[in-house]
Design a protein around this motif. Structure first.
Motif, PDB file in Angstrom:
ATOM      1  N   ALA A   5      77.594  70.507 -14.057  1.00 16.87           N
ATOM      2  CA  ALA A   5      76.900  71.303 -13.019  1.00 16.87           C
ATOM      3  C   ALA A   5      76.597  70.388 -11.832  1.00 16.87           C
ATOM      4  O   ALA A   5      76.235  69.224 -12.031  1.00 16.87           O
ATOM      5  N   PRO A   6      76.728  70.929 -10.616  1.00 15.51           N
ATOM      6  CA  PRO A   6      76.427  70.097  -9.435  1.00 15.51           C
ATOM      7  C   PRO A   6      74.950  70.043  -9.095  1.00 15.51           C
ATOM      8  O   PRO A   6      74.528  69.263  -8.245  1.00 15.51           O
ATOM      9  N   ARG A   7      74.143  70.917  -9.748  1.00 17.04           N
ATOM     10  CA  ARG A   7      72.698  70.914  -9.485  1.00 17.04           C
ATOM     11  C   ARG A   7      71.959  70.953 -10.814  1.00 17.04           C
ATOM     12  O   ARG A   7      72.244  71.819 -11.663  1.00 17.04           O
ATOM     13  N   ILE A   8      71.007  70.052 -10.953  1.00 24.70           N
ATOM     14  CA  ILE A   8      70.219  69.997 -12.191  1.00 24.70           C
ATOM     15  C   ILE A   8      68.734  69.917 -11.819  1.00 24.70           C
ATOM     16  O   ILE A   8      68.324  69.015 -11.078  1.00 24.70           O
ATOM     17  N   GLY A   9      67.972  70.874 -12.315  1.00 26.88           N
ATOM     18  CA  GLY A   9      66.523  70.866 -12.080  1.00 26.88           C
ATOM     19  C   GLY A   9      65.825  70.543 -13.393  1.00 26.88           C
ATOM     20  O   GLY A   9      66.119  71.155 -14.422  1.00 26.88           O
ATOM     21  N   VAL A  10      64.919  69.585 -13.378  1.00 26.23           N
ATOM     22  CA  VAL A  10      64.223  69.192 -14.608  1.00 26.23           C
ATOM     23  C   VAL A  10      62.770  69.665 -14.537  1.00 26.23           C
ATOM     24  O   VAL A  10      62.055  69.349 -13.588  1.00 26.23           O
ATOM     25  N   ALA A  11      62.362  70.446 -15.546  1.00 22.96           N
ATOM     26  CA  ALA A  11      60.973  70.916 -15.665  1.00 22.96           C
ATOM     27  C   ALA A  11      60.579  70.712 -17.128  1.00 22.96           C
ATOM     28  O   ALA A  11      60.502  71.651 -17.905  1.00 22.96           O
ATOM     29  N   ALA A  12      60.363  69.453 -17.494  1.00 19.98           N
ATOM     30  CA  ALA A  12      60.194  69.107 -18.913  1.00 19.98           C
ATOM     31  C   ALA A  12      58.827  68.509 -19.213  1.00 19.98           C
ATOM     32  O   ALA A  12      58.652  67.826 -20.228  1.00 19.98           O
ATOM     33  N   ALA A  13      57.849  68.754 -18.344  1.00 19.53           N
ATOM     34  CA  ALA A  13      56.448  68.339 -18.566  1.00 19.53           C
ATOM     35  C   ALA A  13      56.364  66.901 -19.090  1.00 19.53           C
ATOM     36  O   ALA A  13      56.892  65.983 -18.460  1.00 19.53           O
TER      37      ALA A  13
END
Ligand code: FAD
Ligand code: PYC
Length: 416
Positions: free
Chosen positions: A230-238
């Motif tokens: 994927a060309p975009r990765i968003g991390v929301a892993a606290a």
């Protein structure tokens, strides 16, 4: 939404609930997506939902190492408020409160948002000065907050002991629009709505590596279910964000601590609001099931164990018993911990990371549940447009280098 008559509900219950539709598909990972969200808590699932609904990005997946809501989203005490000191924070958190107000309708899923009021107690002259500063700052920013005398505080919460106690109550700040919501329902509601828009929700899919191309941009993640491009990765892993960002060589100014909560046996409705005491690190509300939901302060030591020191919960219970003597005879049913990600200024980081295509939403510490819809909404904008939404523009990673800190230690309440 499926509807059942009472008889059909009974039949389904007695026959093992066969025939019920799952709320989201058990998707298999595709080799590539337009964007990936790491972390299947409220922030990650909400981000995927807004990416699909508001930005037309539907070829996307949420990667969750356990099950949906198994992190802090399913472990928190669900207090929602927007009474933060600085205008940047009050605007961000109040954006969330406004989205909470319509969330059940938006998702067609009852998240049980209940604006029963959040009252923060002051026990010392210093507490009162800090609370009054918040009241004035909030009102100037158009956010409701009011100062109550001890008697007024007791009228709002009749069980409150304002007598001669170890922690005298000298007043309280009350945000009437604050309250609680059902935490699991937030995760499930976003998951179901995102799935309906085509988002793949991949549970038991732990990210173990982040791959970057020759230019340094992200190109794929390695997971326990294979490599996904994927060309975009968003991390929301606290609490695990710094572990994941280290896979892309991005250091973060985060410390991870266990934070604990506990619930009592259920009783009839007795407690009409939410009460927090930041000075003594104890807060309490009553769930719609009847359990007292009680929280404590963070452990003193960093750790990734999802449990904390017993002395921390003992201290919170002692404080609760002093403030609400009638709860002395209540039995506690269970306690647990979650790992929270604390920044030096107790404000979140929402934005770009310096690695092209890699975005981060973290640092919510002990207080990110309240922000879930607002945070997800602006994070989706940031990922879709590769630029921050005006509301998250101040909450950059660079502020720790440039010194533009947003010090919310007092408003963060638990992690100060
Ligand atoms: P999470 O819900 O933790 O989701 C992150 C997900 O990432 C997890 O499900 C995790 O399994 C997954 N993950 C981690 N590593 C990987 C990996 N390598 N690959 C794939 N997935 C991964 N906030 C409030 O506003 N009010 C409160 O009253 C409140 N009380 C709290 C009480 C407790 C005891 C705790 C622990 C927290 C509390 N909070 C509160 C804070 C709040 O819970 C969090 O800030 C918020 O829920 C964070 O949501 P999230 O979606 O970012 O994280
Ligand atoms: O941020 O309001 C809060 C909170 C309460 C308990 C834990 N966090």
């Amino acid at each position: 939404m499926q509807r059942f008559s009472g008889l059909s509900l009974l039949r389904r219950g007695l026959t093992g609930q066969r025939g019920w539709q799952p709320q989201w598909r058990r998707a298999e990972p595709k080799p590539a997506y337009d964007a990936l969200i790491v972390g299947g808590g409220g922030h990650g699932l909400g981000t995927a939902y807004y990416l699909a609904r508001e930005h037309g990005l539907t070829n996307i997946a949420v990667l969750e190492k356990g099950w949906i809501g198994s992190g802090n989203t399913g472990r928190n005490t669900t207090i929602i408020r927007s009474n933060y000191l600085f205008p940047e924070s009050a605007a961000l958190y109040d954006h969330a409160v406004k989205l909470w107000e319509g969330l059940s309708q938006t998702l067609n899923y009852n998240v049980m948002f209940s604006q029963r009021g959040v009252m923060m107690l002051a026990h010392t002259v210093h507490d009162a000065q800090v609370a009054k500063r918040h009241v004035h700052a909030n009102r100037a920013a158009g956010v409701d907050n009011e100062w109550l005398t001890p008697r007024e505080a007791q009228r709002f919460c009749p069980l409150l002991n304002i007598g001669d106690i170890r922690y005298p109550v000298v007043g309280a700040a009350l945000q009437r629009r604050g309250g609680t919501a059902r935490h699991d329902a937030v995760a499930w509601g976003y998951a179901r709505a995102a799935d309906a828009l085509g988002v793949d929700i991949l549970e038991n899919c732990e990210v173990t590596g982040i791959r970057r191309d020759a230019s340094g941009a992200v190109e794929a993640v390695d997971t326990t279910r294979g490599t996904i491009r994927a060309p975009r990765i968003g991390v929301a892993a606290a609490g695990h964000t710094s572990v994941i960002l280290a896979m892309a060589q991005v250091p973060l100014p985060l410390e991870s601590y266990p934070l604990q909560a506990l619930v009592s046996e259920p009783v009839k409705p007795v407690f009409p609001c939410v009460v927090m005491s930041n000075t003594i690190h104890a807060y309490i509300s009553q769930s719609d099931k009847g359990e007292l939901v009680i929280g404590a302060g963070t452990d003193a030591y960093t750790s990734y164990t999802q449990r904390g020191g017993p002395h921390i919960t003992n201290h919170a219970l002692e404080a609760i018993c002093e403030l609400f003597p009638m709860f002395r005879r209540m039995r506690m049913l269970r306690c647990w911990g979650g790992i929270v990600d604390v920044t030096p200024d107790r404000s979140p980081i929402i934005g770009k990371t310096g690695v092209p295509g890699l975005y981060v939403n973290c640092g919510w510490g002990t207080g990110g549940f309240k922000a879930t819809p607002g945070s997800a909404h602006v994070f989706a904008w940031t990922i879709a447009r590769d630029e921050p939404h005006p509301l998250n523009a101040p909450f950059t990673l660079e502020r720790f280098r440039d010194g533009n800190l947003i010090d919310e230690a007092a408003a963060a309440a638990v992690a100060h």
